[in-house]
Each structure stands twice: as C-alpha cells, then as structure tokens.
Design a protein around this motif. Structure first.
Motif, PDB file in Angstrom:
ATOM      1  N   PRO A 172       9.363   3.845 -10.501  1.00  0.00           N
ATOM      2  CA  PRO A 172      10.699   3.103 -10.266  1.00  0.00           C
ATOM      3  C   PRO A 172      11.574   3.277 -11.704  1.00  0.00           C
ATOM      4  O   PRO A 172      12.570   3.368 -11.471  1.00  0.00           O
ATOM      5  N   ALA A 173      11.078   3.555 -12.900  1.00  0.00           N
ATOM      6  CA  ALA A 173      11.875   3.726 -14.017  1.00  0.00           C
ATOM      7  C   ALA A 173      12.648   5.178 -13.765  1.00  0.00           C
ATOM      8  O   ALA A 173      13.874   5.261 -14.537  1.00  0.00           O
ATOM      9  N   TYR A 174      12.421   6.143 -12.916  1.00  0.00           N
ATOM     10  CA  TYR A 174      13.235   7.349 -12.796  1.00  0.00           C
ATOM     11  C   TYR A 174      13.599   7.493 -11.484  1.00  0.00           C
ATOM     12  O   TYR A 174      12.757   7.680 -10.568  1.00  0.00           O
ATOM     13  N   THR A 175      14.930   7.619 -11.128  1.00  0.00           N
ATOM     14  CA  THR A 175      15.181   7.751  -9.761  1.00  0.00           C
ATOM     15  C   THR A 175      15.186   9.099  -9.362  1.00  0.00           C
ATOM     16  O   THR A 175      15.248   9.172  -8.201  1.00  0.00           O
ATOM     17  N   ASP A 176      15.045  10.114 -10.183  1.00  0.00           N
ATOM     18  CA  ASP A 176      14.902  11.528  -9.837  1.00  0.00           C
ATOM     19  C   ASP A 176      13.388  11.939  -9.242  1.00  0.00           C
ATOM     20  O   ASP A 176      13.012  12.769  -9.073  1.00  0.00           O
ATOM     21  N   ALA A 177      12.574  10.787  -9.706  1.00  0.00           N
ATOM     22  CA  ALA A 177      10.993  11.293  -9.588  1.00  0.00           C
ATOM     23  C   ALA A 177      10.767  11.249  -7.856  1.00  0.00           C
ATOM     24  O   ALA A 177      11.232  10.758  -7.332  1.00  0.00           O
ATOM     25  N   ARG A 178       9.765  12.306  -7.876  1.00  0.00           N
ATOM     26  CA  ARG A 178       9.447  12.464  -6.398  1.00  0.00           C
ATOM     27  C   ARG A 178       8.609  11.101  -5.733  1.00  0.00           C
ATOM     28  O   ARG A 178       7.841  10.330  -6.585  1.00  0.00           O
ATOM     29  N   THR A 179       8.721  11.016  -4.516  1.00  0.00           N
ATOM     30  CA  THR A 179       8.058   9.745  -3.739  1.00  0.00           C
ATOM     31  C   THR A 179       6.981  10.582  -2.873  1.00  0.00           C
ATOM     32  O   THR A 179       7.196  11.381  -2.172  1.00  0.00           O
ATOM     33  N   LEU A 180       5.802   9.921  -2.795  1.00  0.00           N
ATOM     34  CA  LEU A 180       4.793  10.164  -1.821  1.00  0.00           C
ATOM     35  C   LEU A 180       4.290   9.209  -1.231  1.00  0.00           C
ATOM     36  O   LEU A 180       4.382   7.997  -1.518  1.00  0.00           O
ATOM     37  N   ARG A 181       3.737   9.625   0.032  1.00  0.00           N
ATOM     38  CA  ARG A 181       3.144   8.297   1.026  1.00  0.00           C
ATOM     39  C   ARG A 181       1.743   8.953   1.407  1.00  0.00           C
ATOM     40  O   ARG A 181       1.558   9.879   1.671  1.00  0.00           O
ATOM     41  N   VAL A 182       1.203   7.669   1.576  1.00  0.00           N
ATOM     42  CA  VAL A 182      -0.164   8.092   1.880  1.00  0.00           C
ATOM     43  C   VAL A 182      -0.577   7.185   3.219  1.00  0.00           C
ATOM     44  O   VAL A 182      -0.243   5.854   3.102  1.00  0.00           O
ATOM     45  N   ASP A 183      -0.651   7.806   4.330  1.00  0.00           N
ATOM     46  CA  ASP A 183      -0.804   7.068   5.627  1.00  0.00           C
ATOM     47  C   ASP A 183      -2.183   7.014   6.011  1.00  0.00           C
ATOM     48  O   ASP A 183      -3.002   7.972   5.917  1.00  0.00           O
ATOM     49  N   VAL A 184      -2.576   6.052   6.729  1.00  0.00           N
ATOM     50  CA  VAL A 184      -3.974   5.662   7.192  1.00  0.00           C
ATOM     51  C   VAL A 184      -3.802   5.506   8.718  1.00  0.00           C
ATOM     52  O   VAL A 184      -3.282   4.561   9.424  1.00  0.00           O
ATOM     53  N   GLY A 185      -4.560   6.468   9.512  1.00  0.00           N
ATOM     54  CA  GLY A 185      -4.275   6.311  11.123  1.00  0.00           C
ATOM     55  C   GLY A 185      -5.397   5.327  11.595  1.00  0.00           C
ATOM     56  O   GLY A 185      -6.028   5.087  10.953  1.00  0.00           O
ATOM     57  N   LEU A 186      -5.105   4.859  13.101  1.00  0.00           N
ATOM     58  CA  LEU A 186      -5.835   3.811  13.451  1.00  0.00           C
ATOM     59  C   LEU A 186      -7.168   4.354  13.632  1.00  0.00           C
ATOM     60  O   LEU A 186      -8.185   3.721  13.414  1.00  0.00           O
ATOM     61  N   GLY A 187      -7.426   5.587  13.511  1.00  0.00           N
ATOM     62  CA  GLY A 187      -8.705   6.470  13.671  1.00  0.00           C
ATOM     63  C   GLY A 187      -9.311   6.275  12.282  1.00  0.00           C
ATOM     64  O   GLY A 187     -10.474   6.730  12.271  1.00  0.00           O
ATOM     65  N   GLY A 188      -8.654   5.998  11.153  1.00  0.00           N
ATOM     66  CA  GLY A 188      -9.330   5.946   9.938  1.00  0.00           C
ATOM     67  C   GLY A 188      -8.949   7.312   9.256  1.00  0.00           C
ATOM     68  O   GLY A 188      -9.245   7.460   8.008  1.00  0.00           O
ATOM     69  N   GLN A 189      -8.263   8.169   9.803  1.00  0.00           N
ATOM     70  CA  GLN A 189      -7.626   9.372   9.129  1.00  0.00           C
ATOM     71  C   GLN A 189      -6.709   9.022   7.850  1.00  0.00           C
ATOM     72  O   GLN A 189      -5.669   8.386   8.001  1.00  0.00           O
ATOM     73  N   VAL A 190      -6.916   9.663   6.643  1.00  0.00           N
ATOM     74  CA  VAL A 190      -6.094   9.328   5.317  1.00  0.00           C
ATOM     75  C   VAL A 190      -5.570  10.511   5.362  1.00  0.00           C
ATOM     76  O   VAL A 190      -6.072  11.843   5.156  1.00  0.00           O
ATOM     77  N   ARG A 191      -4.139  10.588   4.958  1.00  0.00           N
ATOM     78  CA  ARG A 191      -3.235  11.857   4.718  1.00  0.00           C
ATOM     79  C   ARG A 191      -2.268  11.312   3.872  1.00  0.00           C
ATOM     80  O   ARG A 191      -1.492  10.491   3.870  1.00  0.00           O
ATOM     81  N   MET A 192      -1.923  12.328   2.916  1.00  0.00           N
ATOM     82  CA  MET A 192      -0.736  12.184   2.027  1.00  0.00           C
ATOM     83  C   MET A 192       0.464  13.146   2.578  1.00  0.00           C
ATOM     84  O   MET A 192       0.162  14.233   2.873  1.00  0.00           O
ATOM     85  N   CYS A 193       1.508  12.449   2.271  1.00  0.00           N
ATOM     86  CA  CYS A 193       2.736  13.231   2.924  1.00  0.00           C
ATOM     87  C   CYS A 193       3.991  13.192   2.137  1.00  0.00           C
ATOM     88  O   CYS A 193       3.936  12.506   1.347  1.00  0.00           O
ATOM     89  N   ASP A 194       4.934  13.812   2.067  1.00  0.00           N
ATOM     90  CA  ASP A 194       6.371  13.871   1.389  1.00  0.00           C
ATOM     91  C   ASP A 194       7.204  13.061   2.560  1.00  0.00           C
ATOM     92  O   ASP A 194       7.806  13.752   3.405  1.00  0.00           O
ATOM     93  N   PRO A 195       7.853  11.930   1.995  1.00  0.00           N
ATOM     94  CA  PRO A 195       8.535  11.210   2.908  1.00  0.00           C
ATOM     95  C   PRO A 195       9.922  11.883   3.294  1.00  0.00           C
ATOM     96  O   PRO A 195      10.792  11.711   3.950  1.00  0.00           O
ATOM     97  N   LEU A 196      10.379  12.779   2.188  1.00  0.00           N
ATOM     98  CA  LEU A 196      11.652  13.461   2.367  1.00  0.00           C
ATOM     99  C   LEU A 196      11.682  14.720   3.296  1.00  0.00           C
ATOM    100  O   LEU A 196      12.580  15.309   3.480  1.00  0.00           O
ATOM    101  N   ARG A 197      10.464  15.009   3.894  1.00  0.00           N
ATOM    102  CA  ARG A 197      10.187  16.103   4.642  1.00  0.00           C
ATOM    103  C   ARG A 197       9.741  15.550   6.061  1.00  0.00           C
ATOM    104  O   ARG A 197       8.842  14.499   6.134  1.00  0.00           O
ATOM    105  N   SER A 198      10.031  16.194   6.909  1.00  0.00           N
ATOM    106  CA  SER A 198       9.790  15.940   8.414  1.00  0.00           C
ATOM    107  C   SER A 198       8.473  16.554   8.680  1.00  0.00           C
ATOM    108  O   SER A 198       8.459  17.763   8.548  1.00  0.00           O
TER     109      SER A 198
END
Length: 208
Positions: A172-198
C-alpha cells in the motif's frame, strides 16, 4: 647507452576534470537506476509473500486429503500454534484440523498442523481477502457458517465461506508496486496470477 622516454610516451593518470566528469556520469546513472531497483525490490517482496501464502494453502489442502478430515487455513497476527485467533490481513498463517465432538483430537493443542510467516518474509506487504478457508476430507473448499460446534472451525473469527477464496497481495505504501492474486478453486487448486492480465490472453493472467 641510456635513453629517456619522450613526454608523449610517458604514462599519466586521470586529470581532476576527468574524475569529476566520471563521478557526475555515475551519479546520473545511479539516479536513473534507483527507482527501477526500488520497484524490483517491492515486486520481489510481493512475490515472496505470495509464494508463502501458496505454500500454506497447499499444505492445508494436502493435509485434508492425507488425514481424511476437514482442515482450516487461516490468517493470524499471533505466533502460529494452538489456541490462537484468526485475524483479517494477518501477518502469519496457520493450518489446523477441524475438531468434531466425536473424534480424538478435540483438544486445541492436538489440532495444530503447521504455520508460517507472511509479513516477516516480505515487509510492507498486505494480504487482503478471506480470513479463513476450509478444505473438506476430499481436499475441496467447504463453507462453515458457524464459529464453533461440529460444523464450525472452533477458531475465533475463522468462519469459512467457499465463495470467497481470492487473496490480493499489495504494498500500500507504493502505488506503482505490482499486485498479485492467489486464487483457490472449489476443487482445492491453488493458483497465483496477475490481476492486470487476462487469463484469456496470458497464461499468468487472472480469470474474471
């Protein structure tokens, strides 16, 4: 017969002007590289925290399958262990087996499985998202609407909702810092992704 070298062949060092010019050029190059290096450090911190978060979630999912029983992953500000409370945006993570009234691990100290750090490995990173996620004995996400009893986690504030399973990591202290997301699917799969990309156009992108 001894001969003397002419002045044009004598070696000489840098003049004061040359040294000043060289130092000035180095200062300019360092100044240009500093913002890029700072951004790289912040992005590396986010990636480190995301990796730690993934490890905790995968541990919970794996242990639910191995033990053939429900397991809860939750964020906390306490030192991972037994008898602790869950907390939003916690700086640590903890994994515990979910107790039932008729089993042999009802005591909190016997339910603790593993824990780890988030803030300590990546200072300044904030983890937003659910406080807790529960995995059933098949390794799939499950909801636990109560905070105690045979259908709950038995951990204060650790109420699981299978429909809320996305964690966002930012600095939060830096607006230019990258953001990452970690999603967990209903089947339990764990995946890291970039929310700025589709995901439709990039393999490391996030689904909508």
């Amino acid at each position: 017969m001894l001969t003397h070298l002419s002045a044009s062949h004598r070696s000489r060092g840098f003049t004061l002007i040359e040294l000043v010019v060289t130092i000035a050029l180095m200062a300019v190059l360092f100044g240009l590289a500093l913002p890029t290096f700072g951004e790289w450090v912040r992005n590396a911190r986010i990636r480190t925290a995301a990796d730690a978060l993934q490890n905790g979630l995968r541990t919970a999912q794996t242990e639910s399958l191995r033990r053939n029983r429900p397991v809860v992953f939750f964020l906390t500000n306490a030192q991972p262990g037994s008898g602790i409370n869950a907390a939003a945006n916690g700086r640590n993570w903890s994994v515990q087996a979910i107790a039932k009234f008729d089993d042999d691990i009802a005591a909190p100290e016997s339910r603790f499985i593993q824990g780890g750090a988030l803030a300590n490995v990546a200072s300044g990173v904030t983890v937003g998202g659910p406080i807790a996620l529960c995995f059933n004995s098949n390794g799939r996400l499950m909801s636990n609407p109560n905070d105690s009893g045979p259908t709950g986690t038995g951990i204060t504030n650790a109420i699981c909702d299978a429909s809320d399973s996305r964690f966002t990591l930012t600095v939060p202290a830096y607006t230019d810092a990258r953001t990452l997301r970690v999603d967990v699917g209903l089947g339990g799969q764990v995946r890291m992704c970039d929310p700025l990309r589709s995901l439709a156009t990039s393999p490391d992108g996030c689904p909508p």
